[in-house]
Design a protein around this motif. Structure first.
Motif, mmCIF file in Angstrom:
data_model
loop_
_atom_site.group_PDB
_atom_site.id
_atom_site.type_symbol
_atom_site.label_atom_id
_atom_site.label_comp_id
_atom_site.label_asym_id
_atom_site.label_seq_id
_atom_site.Cartn_x
_atom_site.Cartn_y
_atom_site.Cartn_z
ATOM 1 N N UNK A 64 -3.801 12.666 12.144
ATOM 2 C CA UNK A 64 -4.309 14.025 11.915
ATOM 3 C C UNK A 64 -4.097 14.471 10.470
ATOM 4 N N UNK A 65 -4.975 15.337 10.025
ATOM 5 C CA UNK A 65 -4.931 15.905 8.672
ATOM 6 C C UNK A 65 -4.950 14.809 7.602
ATOM 7 N N UNK A 66 -5.699 13.760 7.868
ATOM 8 C CA UNK A 66 -5.784 12.662 6.904
ATOM 9 C C UNK A 66 -7.194 12.584 6.331
ATOM 10 N N UNK A 67 -7.270 12.051 5.126
ATOM 11 C CA UNK A 67 -8.559 11.869 4.488
ATOM 12 C C UNK A 67 -8.499 10.677 3.545
ATOM 13 N N UNK A 68 -9.656 10.141 3.212
ATOM 14 C CA UNK A 68 -9.729 9.075 2.218
ATOM 15 C C UNK A 68 -10.447 9.608 0.977
ATOM 16 N N UNK A 69 -10.264 8.906 -0.125
ATOM 17 C CA UNK A 69 -10.900 9.270 -1.388
ATOM 18 C C UNK A 69 -11.837 8.146 -1.821
ATOM 19 N N UNK A 115 1.140 2.155 -7.153
ATOM 20 C CA UNK A 115 2.454 2.212 -6.511
ATOM 21 C C UNK A 115 2.344 1.881 -5.026
ATOM 22 N N UNK A 116 1.325 2.428 -4.359
ATOM 23 C CA UNK A 116 1.190 2.238 -2.916
ATOM 24 C C UNK A 116 0.951 0.777 -2.556
ATOM 25 N N UNK A 117 0.026 0.119 -3.248
ATOM 26 C CA UNK A 117 -0.262 -1.266 -2.908
ATOM 27 C C UNK A 117 0.872 -2.188 -3.346
ATOM 28 N N UNK A 146 -8.887 -1.098 -2.333
ATOM 29 C CA UNK A 146 -9.738 -0.030 -2.834
ATOM 30 C C UNK A 146 -9.096 1.309 -2.501
ATOM 31 N N UNK A 147 -9.406 2.312 -3.301
ATOM 32 C CA UNK A 147 -8.753 3.600 -3.097
ATOM 33 C C UNK A 147 -9.110 4.187 -1.733
ATOM 34 N N UNK A 148 -10.279 3.833 -1.171
ATOM 35 C CA UNK A 148 -10.625 4.367 0.150
ATOM 36 C C UNK A 148 -9.942 3.612 1.280
ATOM 37 N N UNK A 149 -9.067 2.682 0.950
ATOM 38 C CA UNK A 149 -8.214 2.058 1.963
ATOM 39 C C UNK A 149 -6.805 2.635 1.919
ATOM 40 N N UNK A 150 -6.716 3.860 1.423
ATOM 41 C CA UNK A 150 -5.482 4.634 1.448
ATOM 42 C C UNK A 150 -5.768 5.961 2.147
ATOM 43 N N UNK A 151 -4.823 6.442 2.947
ATOM 44 C CA UNK A 151 -4.944 7.756 3.573
ATOM 45 C C UNK A 151 -4.095 8.768 2.818
ATOM 46 N N UNK A 152 -4.670 9.973 2.625
ATOM 47 C CA UNK A 152 -3.966 11.083 1.992
ATOM 48 C C UNK A 152 -3.945 12.269 2.945
ATOM 49 N N UNK A 153 -2.942 13.117 2.799
ATOM 50 C CA UNK A 153 -2.858 14.357 3.569
ATOM 51 C C UNK A 153 -3.902 15.330 3.021
ATOM 52 N N UNK A 163 -4.332 1.594 4.811
ATOM 53 C CA UNK A 163 -5.067 1.292 6.043
ATOM 54 C C UNK A 163 -5.974 0.080 5.820
ATOM 55 N N UNK A 164 -6.798 -0.212 6.816
ATOM 56 C CA UNK A 164 -7.733 -1.347 6.801
ATOM 57 C C UNK A 164 -6.963 -2.641 6.558
ATOM 58 N N UNK A 165 -6.264 -3.073 7.594
ATOM 59 C CA UNK A 165 -5.320 -4.188 7.474
ATOM 60 C C UNK A 165 -5.919 -5.532 7.881
#
Length: 368
Positions: free
Chosen positions: A105-110, A123-125, A207-214, A224-226
């Protein structure tokens, strides 16, 4: 699809109120499953593309091991719902394979990258690799030879030998460049065989759209996308991100004067990445980061040209020369990255030194 039969196969909570498409992924078909009860979670339903991921059992076993390990590190990750038989995938009567995970919930991709999100992605990857660096159970290769440059060069050479559409002669200028630089760009596999580059557990689709942000705070939530998480050399996560994020134009732009390499994105991503991997990377891996940035547009250009020569539609094409335009675009990006090699190398060394883990550089590059 028979929604009722598919959803009933999984141990989900609540009453399903709606199923609708989610996102615009190119590989798997994805749907949002909404439930009625406020206390029940919503879900993400996916039809797995079995033409790409041919061993679903291994694919899901990989994901289960990775997510379990990340949870053991105290970090948030995806949770897949078991079927009533205890598996994390279901095969329907038509042979389609499905899986369900909890919706965050309350998640989005960029989709857009700037210096702030590039640093977060680095940093995340890098942290993702760090968390999985002590994974004891081996993972399988969900796409064999996915980032194997030696294999990709041999694919291209075989296509040139076959040349079914008599296209090789018209791209001889590109083929000459690929052969000129092949030994250097294939050095990763050679260094691994010599025991100087270890395999890492990599995401392989950074890719940046394989990260979730609040969507309320903008904070990073999880990777995500594992599906492509598997053993690979370090460059799979580092170089792949920069190939798309640091280019000034889309990968199929036929106007080559538009193709440039963004050093601001390179520096932001690299700084974040080194902050995460500095504790377990070898000095040689740090030293080869600029080469990794060069490798991925080179590799993608080789792959696009392979597809063009064979006349195949591995990637969807809008016109007959689409893959050729893609190949020339990526070759220009490769040349643009190479122009900045010395500056990139100095920056990587400065970042690593600033982490108080200054490497003793081995002059491997001169020997290569």
């Amino acid at each position: 699809m028979n929604q009722k039969e598919i959803l009933h196969a999984f141990c989900i909570e609540g009453t399903v109120s709606e199923v609708k498409p989610l996102g615009n992924g190119l590989i798997n078909d994805t749907f949002l499953v909404t439930t009625t009860e406020p206390a029940a979670p919503d879900y993400v339903l996916q039809r797995i593309n079995t033409s790409i991921f041919t061993d679903v059992e291994m694919l899901q076993r990989n994901i289960e091991r990775v997510t379990e390990h990340i949870r053991g590190c105290g970090e948030a990750t995806l949770r897949f719902i078991p079927t009533r038989e205890g598996r994390t995938y279901h095969c329907d009567a038509e042979g389609n394979v499905w899986r369900i995970s909890e919706y965050i919930p309350h998640s989005t991709t960029l989709n857009e990258v700037n210096t702030v999100t590039a640093h977060e992605a680095g940093y995340a990857f890098g942290h993702f690799e760090q968390m999985l660096s002590d994974l004891t159970e081996p993972l399988g290769y969900t796409i064999p030879n996915f980032h194997n440059m030696e294999y990709r060069m041999e694919q291209l050479r075989q296509a040139v030998r076959e040349d079914p559409l008599q296209r090789a002669q018209g791209v001889s200028d590109m083929l000459d460049i690929f052969e000129r630089d092949a030994a250097r760009m294939c050095q990763g596999e050679r260094l691994h065989r010599e025991g100087r580059l270890p395999l890492r557990t990599c995401h392989c689709d950074t890719k940046v759209n394989n990260m979730l942000f609040d969507d309320r705070t903008g904070d990073f939530l999880m990777v995500i996308d594992l599906d492509t998480v598997m053993p690979s050399l370090f460059f799979s996560d580092y170089g792949d991100f920069l190939r798309t994020a640091a280019s000034t134009t889309r990968e199929d732009d036929p106007q080559l004067d538009n193709v440039h390499f963004r050093l601001d994105i390179f520096k932001a991503f690299t700084r974040g990445y080194i902050e995460s991997v500095r504790t377990f990377f070898t000095p040689l891996e740090i030293e080869l980061l600029p080469w990794a940035a060069e490798l991925f547009p080179f590799m993608q250009s080789v792959r696009f040209l392979w597809a063009y020569i064979l006349g195949n539609d591995y990637w969807k094409c809008d016109y007959p020369e689409h893959n050729l335009d893609r190949a020339r675009n990526q070759l220009r990006l490769y040349e643009e990255v190479c122009r900045h090699e010395e500056e990139m190398a100095l920056f990587c060394q400065q970042c690593y030194s600033a982490s108080n883990q200054a490497p003793v550089f081995t002059n491997e590059k001169q020997e290569l």
